[in-house]
Each structure stands twice: as C-alpha cells, then as structure tokens.
Design a protein around this motif. Sequence first.
Motif, mmCIF file in Angstrom:
data_model
loop_
_atom_site.group_PDB
_atom_site.id
_atom_site.type_symbol
_atom_site.label_atom_id
_atom_site.label_comp_id
_atom_site.label_asym_id
_atom_site.label_seq_id
_atom_site.Cartn_x
_atom_site.Cartn_y
_atom_site.Cartn_z
ATOM 1 N N LEU A 81 85.711 57.582 56.324
ATOM 2 C CA LEU A 81 86.797 56.656 56.057
ATOM 3 C C LEU A 81 86.378 55.296 56.591
ATOM 4 O O LEU A 81 86.313 55.096 57.807
ATOM 5 C CB LEU A 81 88.097 57.109 56.711
ATOM 6 C CG LEU A 81 89.298 56.167 56.536
ATOM 7 C CD1 LEU A 81 89.677 56.038 55.070
ATOM 8 C CD2 LEU A 81 90.483 56.637 57.365
ATOM 9 N N GLN A 82 86.077 54.391 55.691
ATOM 10 C CA GLN A 82 85.707 53.032 56.049
ATOM 11 C C GLN A 82 86.953 52.164 56.015
ATOM 12 O O GLN A 82 87.662 52.126 55.011
ATOM 13 C CB GLN A 82 84.657 52.489 55.088
ATOM 14 C CG GLN A 82 83.350 53.261 55.112
ATOM 15 C CD GLN A 82 82.432 52.893 53.965
ATOM 16 O OE1 GLN A 82 82.825 52.935 52.799
ATOM 17 N NE2 GLN A 82 81.196 52.537 54.295
ATOM 18 N N ILE A 83 87.208 51.491 57.103
ATOM 19 C CA ILE A 83 88.391 50.661 57.225
ATOM 20 C C ILE A 83 87.955 49.224 57.448
ATOM 21 O O ILE A 83 87.192 48.930 58.369
ATOM 22 C CB ILE A 83 89.299 51.108 58.380
ATOM 23 C CG1 ILE A 83 89.505 52.630 58.351
ATOM 24 C CG2 ILE A 83 90.631 50.380 58.309
ATOM 25 C CD1 ILE A 83 90.290 53.155 59.528
ATOM 26 N N HIS A 84 88.440 48.332 56.623
ATOM 27 C CA HIS A 84 88.146 46.915 56.738
ATOM 28 C C HIS A 84 89.434 46.138 56.987
ATOM 29 O O HIS A 84 90.531 46.605 56.697
ATOM 30 C CB HIS A 84 87.463 46.401 55.473
ATOM 31 C CG HIS A 84 86.191 47.101 55.139
ATOM 32 N ND1 HIS A 84 85.022 46.871 55.824
ATOM 33 C CD2 HIS A 84 85.901 48.037 54.195
ATOM 34 C CE1 HIS A 84 84.060 47.631 55.321
ATOM 35 N NE2 HIS A 84 84.571 48.347 54.337
ATOM 36 N N SER A 85 89.266 44.953 57.519
ATOM 37 C CA SER A 85 90.402 44.074 57.796
ATOM 38 C C SER A 85 91.487 44.803 58.567
ATOM 39 O O SER A 85 92.661 44.808 58.192
ATOM 40 C CB SER A 85 90.956 43.507 56.481
ATOM 41 O OG SER A 85 89.960 42.794 55.784
ATOM 42 N N LEU A 86 91.091 45.408 59.641
ATOM 43 C CA LEU A 86 92.012 46.212 60.440
ATOM 44 C C LEU A 86 93.186 45.387 60.935
ATOM 45 O O LEU A 86 93.033 44.223 61.323
ATOM 46 C CB LEU A 86 91.276 46.841 61.613
ATOM 47 C CG LEU A 86 90.490 48.103 61.278
ATOM 48 C CD1 LEU A 86 89.409 48.349 62.319
ATOM 49 C CD2 LEU A 86 91.432 49.296 61.203
ATOM 50 N N LYS A 87 94.335 46.010 60.922
ATOM 51 C CA LYS A 87 95.564 45.404 61.390
ATOM 52 C C LYS A 87 96.113 46.207 62.556
ATOM 53 O O LYS A 87 95.851 47.408 62.659
ATOM 54 C CB LYS A 87 96.604 45.369 60.265
ATOM 55 C CG LYS A 87 96.153 44.669 59.000
ATOM 56 C CD LYS A 87 97.204 44.796 57.913
ATOM 57 C CE LYS A 87 96.757 44.116 56.640
ATOM 58 N NZ LYS A 87 97.782 44.247 55.569
ATOM 59 N N THR A 116 92.528 52.184 67.692
ATOM 60 C CA THR A 116 93.420 51.204 68.299
ATOM 61 C C THR A 116 92.973 49.809 67.879
ATOM 62 O O THR A 116 91.816 49.437 68.092
ATOM 63 C CB THR A 116 93.419 51.314 69.827
ATOM 64 O OG1 THR A 116 93.788 52.640 70.214
ATOM 65 C CG2 THR A 116 94.397 50.320 70.435
ATOM 66 N N VAL A 117 93.879 49.056 67.296
ATOM 67 C CA VAL A 117 93.577 47.720 66.809
ATOM 68 C C VAL A 117 94.357 46.714 67.640
ATOM 69 O O VAL A 117 95.587 46.751 67.686
ATOM 70 C CB VAL A 117 93.926 47.570 65.324
ATOM 71 C CG1 VAL A 117 93.514 46.186 64.827
ATOM 72 C CG2 VAL A 117 93.246 48.653 64.505
ATOM 73 N N SER A 118 93.646 45.831 68.285
ATOM 74 C CA SER A 118 94.270 44.811 69.112
ATOM 75 C C SER A 118 94.472 43.531 68.313
ATOM 76 O O SER A 118 93.695 43.208 67.409
ATOM 77 C CB SER A 118 93.420 44.533 70.349
ATOM 78 O OG SER A 118 92.131 44.045 69.982
ATOM 79 N N SER A 119 95.508 42.791 68.656
ATOM 80 C CA SER A 119 95.815 41.551 67.972
ATOM 81 C C SER A 119 95.254 40.350 68.709
ATOM 82 O O SER A 119 94.812 40.450 69.859
ATOM 83 C CB SER A 119 97.323 41.403 67.806
ATOM 84 O OG SER A 119 97.971 41.406 69.057
#
Length: 119
Positions: A81-87, A116-119
């Motif tokens: 699972l490739q994830i881009h532009s993580l939010k 975990t995606v940090s802002s």
Amino acid sequence: QVQLVESGGGLVQAGGSLRLSCAASGLTLSNYLMGWFRQAPGEEREFVGHINWNSGGTYYADSVKGRFTISRDNAKNTVYLQIHSLKPEDTAVYYCAARLVVAGVYNYWGQGTQVTVSS
C-alpha cells in the motif's frame, strides 16, 4: 498456518509518503482479494482498497482515491500500500486482509501497522 504480517508503518509528516507491506504465508493468493483497512482510535474499521491477486485490478475507497496505490509482488507473496500526500486524518492502524474473490467476508487478517501523520 495462514499469516499476514504488515510492516512499514511509522511517523511521517503531512505531505510525505509511506509504503506499507503485507507478507502472506500459508496460502496461495491466486483467486484472492487482498484488502487494506484502517482503524483510528475510537473509530470503526474502514475499508481502504483491495487488489485482485490474479488480475492486478484495484479498487479504492473514495476517501483515498488518487493518493493510495495498491500493488503486489508475486514472487514475494506480498501486497503493498503506497500512500502519497499523507494527511493527519490518515493516522490509523492499517491492516491487510485476504479473502477468496467469491467469498463475502475477509477471513484472514494481519495484526496491523501504525501510521501516524504529523501536521
């Protein structure tokens, strides 16, 4: 006997990319759908997408369409699972699962990997 093991999760800044892996053992994935799900704390499990192992055809939930890509490596019996532009809202435990194409229920599940995606 059947085991699905996810890996590749971690802490990533918003806008970054990540590739999750799901290695399958104990079963031949021909005629299987390999699905990805995610679950945030306190929320129900959400379908992300799946890949038809035989054809390579994919399907994605509207919420991730355009940013998530599912692929497979036949030799490694592994789905990615490739994830881009993580939010930040992508933060969740990501699970892979397997079911026969003709089945209505995913009957094999991995233990999950934390994203975990940090802002």
